[in-house]
Design a protein around this motif. Structure first.
Motif, mmCIF file in Angstrom:
data_model
loop_
_atom_site.group_PDB
_atom_site.id
_atom_site.type_symbol
_atom_site.label_atom_id
_atom_site.label_comp_id
_atom_site.label_asym_id
_atom_site.label_seq_id
_atom_site.Cartn_x
_atom_site.Cartn_y
_atom_site.Cartn_z
ATOM 1 N N PHE A 369 0.831 -1.206 0.000
ATOM 2 C CA PHE A 369 0.000 0.000 0.000
ATOM 3 C C PHE A 369 0.867 1.258 0.000
ATOM 4 O O PHE A 369 0.562 2.223 -0.698
ATOM 5 C CB PHE A 369 -0.957 0.017 1.194
ATOM 6 N N PHE A 373 0.686 4.033 -2.739
ATOM 7 C CA PHE A 373 0.318 5.402 -2.364
ATOM 8 C C PHE A 373 1.344 6.400 -2.907
ATOM 9 O O PHE A 373 0.989 7.387 -3.546
ATOM 10 C CB PHE A 373 0.221 5.493 -0.840
ATOM 11 N N LEU A 377 0.627 9.124 -5.829
ATOM 12 C CA LEU A 377 0.791 10.573 -5.655
ATOM 13 C C LEU A 377 1.724 11.126 -6.717
ATOM 14 O O LEU A 377 1.505 12.217 -7.251
ATOM 15 C CB LEU A 377 1.350 10.880 -4.268
ATOM 16 N N VAL A 380 -0.179 11.193 -10.002
ATOM 17 C CA VAL A 380 -1.170 12.270 -9.996
ATOM 18 C C VAL A 380 -0.461 13.611 -10.198
ATOM 19 O O VAL A 380 -0.989 14.512 -10.831
ATOM 20 C CB VAL A 380 -1.955 12.250 -8.668
ATOM 21 N N THR A 414 -4.892 16.069 -14.048
ATOM 22 C CA THR A 414 -4.411 15.840 -12.687
ATOM 23 C C THR A 414 -5.563 15.641 -11.723
ATOM 24 O O THR A 414 -5.563 14.712 -10.896
ATOM 25 C CB THR A 414 -3.577 17.054 -12.252
ATOM 26 N N LEU A 415 -6.547 16.507 -11.856
ATOM 27 C CA LEU A 415 -7.682 16.438 -10.923
ATOM 28 C C LEU A 415 -8.445 15.121 -11.092
ATOM 29 O O LEU A 415 -8.780 14.444 -10.105
ATOM 30 C CB LEU A 415 -8.602 17.630 -11.177
ATOM 31 N N LEU A 418 -6.532 12.198 -9.695
ATOM 32 C CA LEU A 418 -6.581 12.090 -8.234
ATOM 33 C C LEU A 418 -7.887 11.442 -7.799
ATOM 34 O O LEU A 418 -7.915 10.650 -6.863
ATOM 35 C CB LEU A 418 -6.459 13.450 -7.558
ATOM 36 N N ALA A 419 -8.976 11.768 -8.522
ATOM 37 C CA ALA A 419 -10.263 11.205 -8.122
ATOM 38 C C ALA A 419 -10.215 9.687 -8.184
ATOM 39 O O ALA A 419 -10.677 9.009 -7.262
ATOM 40 C CB ALA A 419 -11.371 11.759 -9.005
ATOM 41 N N GLY A 422 -7.552 8.280 -5.661
ATOM 42 C CA GLY A 422 -8.070 8.471 -4.306
ATOM 43 C C GLY A 422 -9.124 7.433 -3.971
ATOM 44 O O GLY A 422 -9.219 6.960 -2.831
ATOM 45 N N ARG A 423 -9.903 7.046 -4.974
ATOM 46 C CA ARG A 423 -10.907 6.008 -4.761
ATOM 47 C C ARG A 423 -10.237 4.696 -4.330
ATOM 48 O O ARG A 423 -10.709 4.001 -3.435
ATOM 49 C CB ARG A 423 -11.644 5.791 -6.078
ATOM 50 N N PHE A 425 -7.347 4.438 -2.786
ATOM 51 C CA PHE A 425 -6.876 4.586 -1.393
ATOM 52 C C PHE A 425 -8.027 4.317 -0.441
ATOM 53 O O PHE A 425 -7.866 3.639 0.570
ATOM 54 C CB PHE A 425 -6.401 6.011 -1.079
ATOM 55 N N CYS A 426 -9.179 4.899 -0.756
ATOM 56 C CA CYS A 426 -10.286 4.825 0.185
ATOM 57 C C CYS A 426 -10.762 3.393 0.347
ATOM 58 O O CYS A 426 -11.004 2.941 1.469
ATOM 59 C CB CYS A 426 -11.439 5.710 -0.278
ATOM 60 N N LEU A 429 -8.001 1.427 2.274
ATOM 61 C CA LEU A 429 -7.799 1.777 3.687
ATOM 62 C C LEU A 429 -8.942 1.298 4.565
ATOM 63 O O LEU A 429 -8.810 1.235 5.779
ATOM 64 C CB LEU A 429 -7.671 3.293 3.830
ATOM 65 N N ARG A 430 -10.072 0.997 3.954
ATOM 66 C CA ARG A 430 -11.241 0.606 4.728
ATOM 67 C C ARG A 430 -10.909 -0.617 5.595
ATOM 68 O O ARG A 430 -10.279 -1.558 5.132
ATOM 69 C CB ARG A 430 -12.362 0.260 3.760
#
Lengths: 492, 418
Positions: A369, A373, A377, A380, A414-415, A418-419, A422-423, A425-426, A429-430
């Motif tokens: 992870f 990560f 980053l 991104v 870039t934006l 990240l979306a 980031g999904r 990661f989320c 991490l759960r």
């Protein structure tokens, strides 16, 4: 005459043969062979880079037959960047595969064969040999994709085979046009006579080459084979295909366009076309990646988008843009291999490649992870990673004299990226109650690659002069003296 | 390397702040980083420690950056470390709000990126200074997101209560103040001479305070109040004058101190009671007198009662605002109305803390043990406050550049006090 260029092709060929023969031997022998081979190839690439830095391009004529009839192998300042990427990529892939769970016995010979083909693409100084090596690389890629011979993989491999065969046909056609118009296959001699080529034929040749290589690197709308192929290939092989082999194709494309075809002098508008194509790839690739639920497909679409960034840099049409594109090549190599390889442990925890099932992966495979990560980053575009600085340099170069729109394209990309990262990661991490059943084996290569992503930014001041020399060499390469004389004769 | 326009980490990267207010903010950042870590000791986790350290480093880096890229690096370090502070619970809800947070802030970073590219094209340099007017539009957008201006405030209100108690102290101190600081450094463009950012800030100051009135959850209330306080600071720095920027930054500095104290208090009290509902916190004042005193100090400061720090900076703000334009009179009157609002907020906190000294609250876990190590740290922090309240005032007052608006009584009174 320097023998080094020929060894860059021959060594992996021998290793492919040896590892294929060693199929029935003990695993230890094969691992030893592959390990020594990978380390040796990396060393050879680095030695070659050092020699090119000190003495300029390395040229070898097979059999001692000189140009234009003989077969030349030429390692110049531009290709050597990709050669180092190839060496690093091979060594890291071998380390990752051999440390990992099981691997298919045919994987090692195929990997070495693909490396030989890729090295040939970097070194070939004449068009026909380039074609042969491109074909060899395609066949090896198909075999790697369909290696495990499960249903969807075979389909993906077959699709790739069909489209790559089509693109090869187009490539061959373009080469025939060039040969017919200039009478040469040696790149230097073609370059000397390219100015005399009829405009229509010239356009057809350039369009054919861009289409052919566009299929290989995933230029939208020729990208559709790629997600299925990378998803089928599995993480370790997809990392090599996307991180390394795709870059080699970019190198071959750029070398063809800049040197024998001399687009900067003959058709400067092509740069703008590449810029626009790259922007389309960035936006569409990121949007398609956002729509994926399969992690490997998502990463594949992200590759499509990042080809776009590289082309945007190249499409600036300046040395600064080429440097930025090369910087992104180096960065994307590390970021994408790190992402594919670190996602293997996370997907092994999820027992599926659906990213919505990743919960608990961050606790089950913490090293993976962290690698994911950091690399995400970087990809991104968060400073201080190399990914940020290459995007920044691409933005500066591409917007030079064109207003702000290339910057806006890069910013939007870039934006969006990240979306979707980031999904991941989320979900990862759960917290979950599922027991951690993943071994930490094979987590070192992706972590090293992720560290490399950071280092590429922090050590940018050290990396950039090297890339600058490569870009300048591409822009200023001149045709051989004999060829110039030939051109003068034919002109008079 | 004549072909490479920008070489990473090659130019002058850091600069020491020149103005006293900026130095004060830097000192407050460093001090508060240490205090928060002490405060977090009772239930510290290794992950939090890393995230907090990176957050502090990012905050300090943003203050001393000499290059827009370094400033962006500071912002991003803060964004991604805050993501881990928010998503401590690892459940779907907090992770989703964390994702919203990083996407919002990446939006800010992307606007920053475009602005930096514009600045590069316009000026050929990336020094942290007042940027080109066109680029200011993008930087303004980035700062509006970063400072949670009202329609964009949801990330803050959503995320801060989810962080741990120590985490929310840290975030309240650093995350948004950096936006104010950046605004003071980069922006000075007034379209048609109208300080748009000041108007936005003043409106947010009022709206945030009234929104805070409606909250019953301790940290949610404080989060809305942060939004309101940020409005004050924006009103100051948005004037694009030396006095306005100094007043805004001074307010930011004071805010760092008293807001983090309030959040520390909230953390201690909520941890004792096991919930965050202010209506069920009767008797807190009697059970935790030291904590209550600290709370009173901070509340007085945030409400702007003399001789607290909040009073000084709000006075300076109003003085900076009034002489500029006729329209600003209206704005200043809003600013005047607002201390009433903040007092109301403070009252609700104080009321819940001291009024219900009977332990009648049904369901409130009143029987829990009261003395806790965190309380002492709060008191330590509280002991800092009166000292700190005076100190920045003095620093500010002796800052020669801002003399012109300091002939008024309140600041002089404060200086004499200090």
């Amino acid at each position: 005459m320097n023998l080094l260029p020929v060894w860059l092709v021959l060594l992996p060929l021998f290793l492919a043969l040896l590892t294929a023969l060693a199929g029935g031997w003990k695993t230890g022998v094969r691992i030893l062979l592959a390990g020594i081979g990978g380390a040796g190839y990396l060393t050879l690439s680095l030695i070659a880079a050092d020699m090119v830095r000190r003495h300029g391009p390395l040229i070898y004529f097979v059999g001692g037959w000189g140009a234009p009839l003989g077969i030349g192998l030429r390692l110049d300042e531009f290709a050597v960047i990709f050669q180092v990427v190839l060496g690093l990529g091979l060594a890291a892939t071998l380390a990752f595969i051999l440390r990992g769970r099981g691997y298919v016995a045919a994987e090692l010979p195929l990997l070495f064969l693909l490396t030989a083909a890729a090295a040939g693409m970097l070194l070939a100084d004449d068009l026909f040999n380039l074609f042969v090596f491109v074909e060899l690389a395609s066949v090896c890629s198909v075999a790697l994709i369909a290696l495990r011979r499960r249903g969807p993989q075979v389909t993906a491999g077959f699709n790739y085979l069909v489209f790559t065969a089509l693109s090869s046909m187009i490539f061959l056609l373009a080469l025939m046009i060039i040969y017919g118009a200039t009478g040469h296959l040696n790149m230097g001699y073609v370059a000397a006579r390219i100015a005399n080529m009829p405009p229509l034929l010239y356009t057809a040749a350039v369009a054919g080459i861009v289409t052919a290589f566009g299929t290989k690197i995933g230029l939208i709308p020729l990208h559709f084979w790629q997600p299925a192929a990378y998803a089928a290939a599995g993480c370790s092989r997809a990392g090599f295909l996307s991180g390394v082999v795709m870059k080699i194709h970019i190198c071959a494309l750029l070398r063809l366009l800049w040197y024998p075809l001399d687009v900067m002098a003959q058709a400067p508008a092509l740069a703008t076309i590449l810029l626009v194509l790259g922007s389309v790839n960035v936006i569409a690739g990121h949007c398609l990646a956002l729509a994926q639920n399969d992690l490997k497909r998502m990463l594949a679409f992200s590759s499509v988008a990042h080809v776009g960034y590289i082309l945007m840099g190249v499409g600036a049409g300046t040395v600064a843009g080429m440097i930025a594109g090369l910087y992104h090549v180096v960065n994307h190599f590390m970021m994408k291999t790190a992402l594919f390889w670190s996602s293997r442990a996370m997907l092994a925890h999820a027992r599926s490649s659906d990213l919505r099932r990743l919960q608990g992966a961050a606790t089950a495979a913490p090293a993976a992870f962290i690698g994911f990560f950091v690399a995400a980053l970087a990809i991104v575009g968060a400073p201080p990673s190399g990914g940020f600085f290459s995007k920044w340099l691409i933005a500066l170069a591409a917007s030079e004299g064109r207003g702000l729109w290339p910057v806006l394209v890069i910013a939007a990309g870039t934006l969006i990226s990240l979306a979707y990262y980031g999904r991941v990661f989320c979900y990862a991490l759960r917290s979950s109650t599922q027991p951690a059943g993943v071994s930490g084996r094979g987590s070192v290569p992706p972590l090293l690659m992720a560290a490399g992503c950071l280092m590429a930014g922090l050590a940018g001041a050290w990396l950039l002069p090297w890339l600058e020399r490569a870009a300048v060499a591409l822009f200023t390469r001149t045709p051989p003296v004999v060829a110039v004389m030939l051109r003068l004769m034919s002109d008079s | 390397m004549e072909h490479v326009p920008y070489i990473p980490f090659a130019g002058p990267l850091l600069q020491w702040p020149v103005a006293r207010t900026e130095t004060g903010l830097l000192a407050a950042f460093a001090l508060l980083g240490g205090l928060t870590l002490i405060y977090a000791l009772p239930d510290i986790r290794r992950g939090f420690l890393w995230a907090a350290l990176i957050h502090v480093v990012g905050g300090i880096l943003s203050l001393v950056a000499a290059d827009l890229i370094m400033l962006l690096l500071g912002w991003e370090l803060m964004t991604f470390s805050a993501f881990f502070i928010f998503t401590r619970e690892r459940d779907a809800d907090s992770l989703n709000s964390g994702l919203r947070y990083i996407v919002m802030h990446m939006g800010a970073a992307v606007l920053f990126f475009v602005g930096a590219a514009w600045q590069w094209q316009a000026a050929g340099s990336l020094a942290v200074t007042k940027v080109a007017p066109g680029a200011q539009l993008f930087f303004l957008g980035a700062i509006l997101i970063k400072t949670a201006v009202m329609p964009l405030h949801f990330w803050l209100v959503d995320a801060y209560p989810r962080a741990g108690f120590a985490g929310s102290v840290l975030l309240a101190a650093y995350a948004t103040k950096v936006g104010i600081f950046t605004a003071a450094r980069l922006l000075n463009y007034l379209p048609g001479g109208v300080p748009v950012l000041s108007y936005i800030g003043a409106l947010v100051a009022v709206a945030g305070a009234f929104a805070a009135l409606r909250q019953c959850q301790a940290r949610k209330l404080l989060a809305y109040h942060i939004v309101s306080q940020l409005g004050y600071m924006l009103a100051g720095v948005g004037l694009a004058s030396a006095s306005g920027a100094a007043a805004g930054l001074f307010h930011a500095l004071n805010n760092v101190i008293y807001k983090s104290l309030l959040l520390m208090v909230a953390g201690v009290v909520c941890r004792q009671y096991g919930h965050e509902d202010l209506r069920r916190m009767g008797g807190a004042a009697r059970r935790m007198p030291l904590t209550f005193c600290a709370c009173l100090l901070a509340a007085a400061a945030i409400a702007g009662l003399p001789p607290m720090a909040g009073y000084a900076s709000k006075e300076l703000l109003k003085q900076a605002l009034t002489p500029s334009l006729n329209l600003l009179l209206w704005l200043a009157s809003l600013g005047n109305a607002d201390p009433g609002g903040s007092l109301c907020v403070e009252r609700s906190l104080a009321r819940t803390a001291c009024a219900g000294s009977t332990s009648l609250c049904p369901g409130g876990a009143v029987g829990r043990p009261v003395a806790d190590p965190g309380g002492f740290v709060v008191v330590a922090g509280g002991a800092q406050t009166p000292g700190a309240t005076g100190c920045p005032g003095r620093c500010h007052f002796s800052d020669g550049g801002d003399r012109d608006f300091q002939d008024g009584g309140p600041a002089a009174a404060l200086a004499s006090l200090a």
